[in-house]
Design a protein around this motif. Structure first.
Motif, PDB file in Angstrom:
ATOM      1  N   ALA B  40       0.825  -1.218   0.000  1.00 31.49           N
ATOM      2  CA  ALA B  40       0.000   0.000   0.000  1.00 31.49           C
ATOM      3  C   ALA B  40       0.855   1.262   0.000  1.00 31.49           C
ATOM      4  O   ALA B  40       0.432   2.303  -0.508  1.00 31.49           O
ATOM      5  N   ALA B  41       2.050   1.162   0.529  1.00 36.32           N
ATOM      6  CA  ALA B  41       2.918   2.346   0.582  1.00 36.32           C
ATOM      7  C   ALA B  41       3.356   2.799  -0.809  1.00 36.32           C
ATOM      8  O   ALA B  41       3.873   3.910  -0.969  1.00 36.32           O
ATOM      9  N   ASP B  42       3.138   1.961  -1.796  1.00 27.62           N
ATOM     10  CA  ASP B  42       3.496   2.343  -3.162  1.00 27.62           C
ATOM     11  C   ASP B  42       2.443   3.249  -3.811  1.00 27.62           C
ATOM     12  O   ASP B  42       2.636   3.708  -4.936  1.00 27.62           O
ATOM     13  N   TYR B  43       1.341   3.469  -3.122  1.00 26.54           N
ATOM     14  CA  TYR B  43       0.236   4.229  -3.722  1.00 26.54           C
ATOM     15  C   TYR B  43       0.034   5.547  -2.973  1.00 26.54           C
ATOM     16  O   TYR B  43       0.380   5.645  -1.786  1.00 26.54           O
ATOM     17  N   PRO B  44      -0.544   6.511  -3.659  1.00 21.72           N
ATOM     18  CA  PRO B  44      -0.746   7.814  -2.996  1.00 21.72           C
ATOM     19  C   PRO B  44      -1.623   7.677  -1.756  1.00 21.72           C
ATOM     20  O   PRO B  44      -2.530   6.832  -1.713  1.00 21.72           O
ATOM     21  N   SER B  45      -1.332   8.504  -0.793  1.00 22.18           N
ATOM     22  CA  SER B  45      -2.193   8.554   0.396  1.00 22.18           C
ATOM     23  C   SER B  45      -2.074   9.938   1.016  1.00 22.18           C
ATOM     24  O   SER B  45      -1.109  10.667   0.772  1.00 22.18           O
ATOM     25  N   LEU B  46      -3.068  10.267   1.802  1.00 24.92           N
ATOM     26  CA  LEU B  46      -3.103  11.578   2.453  1.00 24.92           C
ATOM     27  C   LEU B  46      -2.428  11.512   3.815  1.00 24.92           C
ATOM     28  O   LEU B  46      -2.707  10.601   4.605  1.00 24.92           O
ATOM     29  N   THR B  47      -1.560  12.463   4.087  1.00 25.69           N
ATOM     30  CA  THR B  47      -1.007  12.576   5.438  1.00 25.69           C
ATOM     31  C   THR B  47      -2.097  13.130   6.357  1.00 25.69           C
ATOM     32  O   THR B  47      -3.152  13.591   5.899  1.00 25.69           O
ATOM     33  N   ASP B  48      -1.799  13.127   7.635  1.00 28.97           N
ATOM     34  CA  ASP B  48      -2.790  13.653   8.582  1.00 28.97           C
ATOM     35  C   ASP B  48      -3.121  15.114   8.285  1.00 28.97           C
ATOM     36  O   ASP B  48      -4.283  15.521   8.318  1.00 28.97           O
ATOM     37  N   LYS B  49      -2.103  15.902   8.006  1.00 34.08           N
ATOM     38  CA  LYS B  49      -2.372  17.319   7.733  1.00 34.08           C
ATOM     39  C   LYS B  49      -3.143  17.500   6.430  1.00 34.08           C
ATOM     40  O   LYS B  49      -4.041  18.345   6.335  1.00 34.08           O
ATOM     41  N   GLU B  50      -2.784  16.727   5.431  1.00 35.92           N
ATOM     42  CA  GLU B  50      -3.505  16.836   4.155  1.00 35.92           C
ATOM     43  C   GLU B  50      -4.971  16.455   4.342  1.00 35.92           C
ATOM     44  O   GLU B  50      -5.873  17.130   3.840  1.00 35.92           O
ATOM     45  N   LEU B  51      -5.184  15.385   5.076  1.00 31.35           N
ATOM     46  CA  LEU B  51      -6.560  14.982   5.362  1.00 31.35           C
ATOM     47  C   LEU B  51      -7.262  16.058   6.177  1.00 31.35           C
ATOM     48  O   LEU B  51      -8.452  16.348   5.961  1.00 31.35           O
ATOM     49  N   GLY B  52      -6.536  16.661   7.106  1.00 30.44           N
ATOM     50  CA  GLY B  52      -7.124  17.732   7.902  1.00 30.44           C
ATOM     51  C   GLY B  52      -7.553  18.913   7.046  1.00 30.44           C
ATOM     52  O   GLY B  52      -8.605  19.518   7.276  1.00 30.44           O
ATOM     53  N   HIS B  53      -6.762  19.230   6.039  1.00 29.62           N
ATOM     54  CA  HIS B  53      -7.164  20.300   5.115  1.00 29.62           C
ATOM     55  C   HIS B  53      -8.449  19.908   4.381  1.00 29.62           C
ATOM     56  O   HIS B  53      -9.351  20.725   4.199  1.00 29.62           O
ATOM     57  N   VAL B  54      -8.508  18.679   3.947  1.00 25.24           N
ATOM     58  CA  VAL B  54      -9.718  18.214   3.250  1.00 25.24           C
ATOM     59  C   VAL B  54     -10.927  18.347   4.171  1.00 25.24           C
ATOM     60  O   VAL B  54     -11.987  18.848   3.768  1.00 25.24           O
TER      61      VAL B  54
END
Lengths: 126, 548
Positions: B40-54
């Motif tokens: 799964a680490a090979d695929y894009p994912s949101l960091t906590d801060k990025e998710l927080g912005h969303v």
């Protein structure tokens, strides 16, 4: 400045209540359409902003779109002038003004610019 | 059966039957199980801060009509303030995340984008146009005699700073979701209904394609030099977004508008020197009738233009960026820029512009791929702009503390920056919007497997990616913001003619075709859908892979 006692403040505040209520009531009235008020279009004009002699009567077209008696959204585009630009100048815009009555009381909507994307809301108030 | 009804309501349309079977996967199967080789680490994912912005943008999209809490500003010198820009930028930020982080999780982004775009048709947003359309002698037309009659309709002519953004966001929504919400005849409806003044109620209705046609015609009528904002004023910055809106419209409807506009507008940009070749600034705006160019430029408008220009003309944008970086970057970081903040009440400026300049430039640096500058600016924002977490949302709340401190740092933040511009700088890892516009979704992407029926109050989706080559859906869920012991989600659009494995954190949970987990964590539907139940006291990664 005259110092206000608590009594004065209360009296003034109470005095303002009827005014506030009347404004509120008027606001409510404007949006409470009465479908039984017998809305009837009495006049419809399209006229040129550039030359006020250029006028076209659109009452019959408007009445077909809004035969009454209830609230109606009247398209105010080129439908009112048989698809024609009455001053034949695309750089200038024409205006639409509609007069209508509700139980014999005259109302007015417009002038608004003639616009194929616009509708004018005609409604009688309760 | 409640869960299955939920699948029918939100995900699947066909008849569904439950197919449960007791099956516990032996550990020996794992080595050969489909999906076990996927990291799964090979695929894009949101960091906590990025998710927080969303989450911040989602929260704002859900505010009641007329509630602009957390979005207000004191940019009194601009008639429309910044809310309409915040709304449009947030819609585009969510589109970026949808396209490049969580393409296989759409319901949250679809709903939020829709709400943000709808808010652009709220009278609080567009009614200011009536004032702007009246022009005037001081800032619109030096040769004019007085303010003009003006007009109410916000789409009919000019006002590219509203309709260009409606076009961009509405077209992007349609490209990603294809439900016709804005392509119908009344997709954008503006109701003028004040009771206290005016000439009576009137309603304006436009479809997305109506707006595209009008914008294109105004580009053509203006010799491809740009569509005006207010009468007689053309802002190059505000002409980037409508071009992108036309581009998406072309991609969906095969219209060819942007194909015509882009090269001609780009040529005009160079020939008419919208970027001053000596100073490297962009012109702020042009008085069209007089041919007067307003300079010097500002980081607000330079960043505004460059970030979006990069999505349709990266070569030109990058060539401009290089010079502007020389002008601005050091001044942002050493406080010199903030030291020129207008004082409160200053007649023709606003402190808000200090914050906006910083964040518009940061977004531009991010989009053009200057990762070092982007990192420096985001670090500065973290240190000085007082970011907060609130109910899972992460943002920089408004602060009017613009005066530089002893180290020369300003702590002022405007809401456009705090809600979305700095979020864009973090979410855009370089060429994010360029990629979005170069790789529009087609049938394959739209019909790919995806997850849905997720309670976003208890469940955060940080990763949702369908790998077509491996025929596998990779999904990572994190708990929160509200805790729940167990959560459910659905998987849709799995090919029912294939057999599927579900792995949870690398362990086989279930297989379709009559085999399911002993705990009933996976329920299969006859049309290929599935519903998965899981604990969520910690993050879990699911891989739903076709069996070879």
């Amino acid at each position: 400045m005259i110092p206000m006692t608590r009594e004065t403040i209360v009296k003034n505040w109470l005095g303002s209540v009827p005014l506030a209520l009347s404004i509120f009531a008027a606001t409510q009235v404007s949006y409470a359409a009465d479908p039984t008020a017998g809305l009837e279009i009495t006049s419809c004009k399209v006229f040129s902003e550039r030359d006020d002699k250029l006028v076209q009567d659109c009452a019959s077209v408007a009445r077909k779109s809004c035969p009454g008696p209830g609230t109606c959204e009247l398209p105010i585009g080129m439908n009112l002038t048989e698809g024609k630009d009455i001053d034949a100048n695309p750089e200038t815009w024409e205006l639409v003004k509609v007069e209508f009555s509700c139980k014999g009381i005259a109302h007015l909507n417009g002038p608004h610019y003639q616009n194929d994307h616009a509708t004018m809301t005609l409604a009688c108030q309760k | 059966m409640h869960g299955i009804r939920a699948i029918k309501r939100r995900c699947l349309t066909g008849a569904i039957t439950l197919a449960l079977a007791a099956f516990s996967a032996p550990a020996s199967l794992l080595a050969v199980e489909s999906g076990a080789d996927i990291n799964a680490a090979d695929y894009p994912s949101l960091t906590d801060k990025e998710l927080g912005h969303v989450r911040r943008m989602v929260d704002l999209s859900r505010q009641l009509p007329g509630d602009w809490s957390g979005m207000s500003d004191d940019l009194w010198s601009v008639a429309e303030r910044t809310q309409q820009f915040q709304l449009a930028y947030m819609a585009m930020a969510l589109a970026l995340v949808q396209h490049q982080y969580t393409p296989a999780y759409r319901e949250l982004y679809k709903e939020s984008m829709y709400q943000l775009i709808q808010k652009l048709t709220n009278p609080d947003i567009w009614e200011s146009w009536l004032n702007s359309s009246r022009a005037g002698t001081a800032f619109a037309d030096p040769d004019g005699a007085d303010v003009q009659r003006g007009w109410v309709d916000p789409i009919r002519k000019y006002n590219i700073m509203l309709k260009g953004y409606l076009l961009q966001a509405g077209a992007m929504y349609e490209m990603l979701h294809r439900d016709g919400a804005f392509t119908k005849a009344d997709g954008f409806t503006f109701r003028y209904q004040p009771f206290t003044w005016g000439n009576g109620p009137v309603t304006f209705r436009y479809s997305l394609s109506d707006v595209a046609e009008i914008v294109y015609k105004e580009f053509v009528d203006g010799n491809y030099e740009g569509v005006m904002c207010e009468p007689n004023r053309m802002f190059p910055a505000c002409n980037q977004l409508p071009i992108l809106g036309l581009l998406t419209h072309d991609q969906i409807f095969d219209t060819g508008y942007a194909a015509d506009v882009m090269p001609k507008f780009a040529r005009n940009w160079v020939e008419k020197q919208y970027t001053n070749p000596v100073t490297k600034w962009n012109v702020r705006h042009i008085y069209v009738k007089q041919g007067i160019r307003e300079e010097p430029g500002t980081p607000v408008l330079d960043g505004w233009a460059g970030s979006w220009m990069h999505a349709w003309n990266p070569e030109l944008a990058e060539s401009i960026y290089a010079g502007q970086k020389e002008i601005y970057l050091d001044k942002f970081l050493n406080g010199e820029y903030a030291s020129h903040a207008p004082q409160p009440g200053y007649a023709n400026g606003n402190r808000t512009l200090v914050s906006l300049g910083f964040s518009q430039f940061a977004f531009m640096a991010a989009e053009v791929g200057d990762t070092e500058t982007r990192a420096a600016l985001l670090d500065y924002a973290e240190r000085n702009f007082g970011p907060v977490w609130k109910d899972g949302a992460y943002y920089y709340p408004r602060s009017d503390d613009y005066a530089p401190d002893a180290e020369g740092n300003s702590h002022g933040v405007d809401t456009w920056s705090g809600n979305v511009l700095l979020a864009l700088a973090r979410l855009d890892k370089g060429g994010g919007f360029l990629k979005l516009y170069r790789e529009p979704w087609g049938e394959a992407e739209l019909n790919a497997p995806q997850v849905c029926d997720i309670d976003d109050i208890t469940t955060s989706v940080t990763q949702a990616w369908y790998d077509e080559e491996k025929d596998a859906l990779i999904v990572t869920l994190k708990p929160g913001p509200v805790a729940a012991r167990r959560v459910k989600f659905s998987v849709q659009a799995l090919d029912k003619d294939k057999s599927w494995s579900v792995l949870k954190d690398g362990h086989l949970l279930a297989q379709s075709g009559g085999k399911a987990s002993a705990q009933g964590e996976v329920e299969w539907a006859s049309d290929g859908g599935a519903q998965i139940s899981t604990d969520l006291d910690q993050p879990h990664t699911f891989i739903i892979a076709a069996r070879k």
